[in-house]
Design an enzyme around this catalytic site. Structure first.
Site, PDB file in Angstrom:
ATOM      1  N   CYS A   1       0.814  -1.222   0.000  1.00 44.25           N
ATOM      2  CA  CYS A   1       0.000   0.000   0.000  1.00 44.25           C
ATOM      3  C   CYS A   1       0.847   1.272   0.000  1.00 44.25           C
ATOM      4  O   CYS A   1       0.525   2.249  -0.691  1.00 44.25           O
ATOM      5  CB  CYS A   1      -0.950   0.002   1.198  1.00 44.25           C
ATOM      6  SG  CYS A   1      -0.143  -0.319   2.782  1.00 44.25           S
TER       7      CYS A   1
ATOM      8  N   HIS B   1      -3.013   6.250   5.079  1.00 46.34           N
ATOM      9  CA  HIS B   1      -1.570   6.405   5.244  1.00 46.34           C
ATOM     10  C   HIS B   1      -1.146   7.785   4.718  1.00 46.34           C
ATOM     11  O   HIS B   1      -1.783   8.342   3.810  1.00 46.34           O
ATOM     12  CB  HIS B   1      -0.813   5.343   4.461  1.00 46.34           C
ATOM     13  CG  HIS B   1      -0.883   3.969   5.045  1.00 46.34           C
ATOM     14  ND1 HIS B   1      -1.506   3.680   6.237  1.00 46.34           N
ATOM     15  CD2 HIS B   1      -0.391   2.775   4.589  1.00 46.34           C
ATOM     16  CE1 HIS B   1      -1.392   2.379   6.492  1.00 46.34           C
ATOM     17  NE2 HIS B   1      -0.725   1.811   5.500  1.00 46.34           N
TER      18      HIS B   1
END
Length: 336
Positions: free
Chosen positions: A128, A240
């Site tokens: 990711c 994130h």
């Protein structure tokens, strides 16, 4: 189109269901698979209740066109042949095959065509943190070749799964109630803390997560760019964030890169410092794109530019990227 989701009960598996529905992905039949623990659960998709089947070595994948797998690397390795033997395209969200030479590692904004060459019937979905970074780096690479990157990630609890997200909620409650916090999913208490370790340490002092960013960036972008990463777990829930310092062959101006982000695929510019407008994880849950802000020249490098990224780790960092790979294959007529 017959589609399967392996690991349907997990955080990414549930995100697959949402993404496939909201993007109106063409599905005539959907199969859900899981472990002994989740087999028998039922989920509703487009008004139809579907029961999770136990993942087994049998012919359940006969006739499946695309299988999205997110059940961990061990499961992916064990069941890859079972899933692909009848011709299904396996788009795998684990780290099991990412660096295998005969498995393409794909971020559609960067290297969609790589998905067409898959000798084993497997396409790997990158880590990711790598996905969100290379989407932004591609816009910069289009202006001038990137020689090296330094990146610090600020990774949400979601990166460790649904149970980790629940643990963060519970830790905040426990701390505020004066109770001893439960620590199971992370090495230390995450609430009111940051942990400068994600995954295990390698012999060179970097973690496996940091080395993923180093190796995967090279493979995805077909580049000689060097990447040095510091990955940190922070007590945000889902998105994130990353600070990126990139050195290009020629100086790239702030205005050039801002325009490249505006024109780039899968990117949105949020860069108005005077009005305190910049990306933050609190505001970008469930968003498709990678958000870019704080673009500025690197004072320590005449050919450097630095910027800030935020993206939904479960969505673009996992399920959405995989679905976009499948959409590309359908678009170019590359599904059996």
């Amino acid at each position: 189109m017959k589609v399967a989701i392996v690991g349907a009960s997990g955080a990414v598996g549930q995100e697959f269901l949402r993404v496939l529905d909201e993007r109106n992905f063409p599905i005539d039949e959907l199969l859900l698979f899981g472990s002994q623990r989740s087999a028998g659960r039922k989920y509703t998709f487009r008004g139809k209740e579907i029961e999770v089947k136990l993942l087994q070595h049998n012919d359940d994948f006969k006739g499946v066109d695309i299988a999205f797998t997110s059940a961990g690397g061990g499961t992916s390795k064990e069941f890859a042949e079972t899933i692909t033997k009848h011709g299904a395209v396996m788009i795998d969200n684990s780290s099991a095959f990412r660096m295998d030479e005969d498995v393409p590692l794909v971020v559609p904004e960067c290297n969609a065509e790589d998905a067409l060459n898959r000798p084993r019937g497997i396409i790997a979905n990158p880590n990711c943190t790598t996905i969100m970074m290379v989407v932004a780096l591609q816009a910069l690479e289009n202006l001038s070749h990137i020689k090296r990157v330094h990146v610090a990630s600020y990774q949400a609890a979601s990166g460790a799964g649904a149970a980790a997200m629940a643990e963060l909620y519970e830790q905040y409650r426990q701390v505020l109630a004066g109770e001893k916090p439960t620590v199971e999913k992370f090495a230390y208490q995450l609430a009111f803390n940051v942990i400068p370790q994600i995954d295990v340490f390698c012999d060179n002092g970097y973690t496996k997560e940091e080395m993923k960013m180093y190796n995967e960036t090279k493979k995805i972008m077909h580049t000689d760019c060097e990447v040095s990463a510091m990955c940190v777990r922070v007590p945000s829930l889902r998105c994130h964030s990353e600070s990126v310092w990139a050195e290009t062959e020629r100086p790239v101006s702030v205005e050039e890169f801002q325009q490249a982000v505006r024109n780039g695929q899968g990117l949105q510019l949020e860069d108005e410092p005077a009005s305190k407008k910049y990306p933050m994880p609190l505001f970008h849950e469930n968003c498709d794109d990678v958000f870019v802000g704080r673009i500025r020249r690197d004072l320590a490098n005449p050919n450097g530019i630095t910027f800030w990224l935020v993206s939904d780790q479960i969505k673009k960092g996992a399920a959405l990227n995989a679905v976009q790979i499948a959409e590309y294959l359908i678009k170019v007529g590359n599904i059996k």
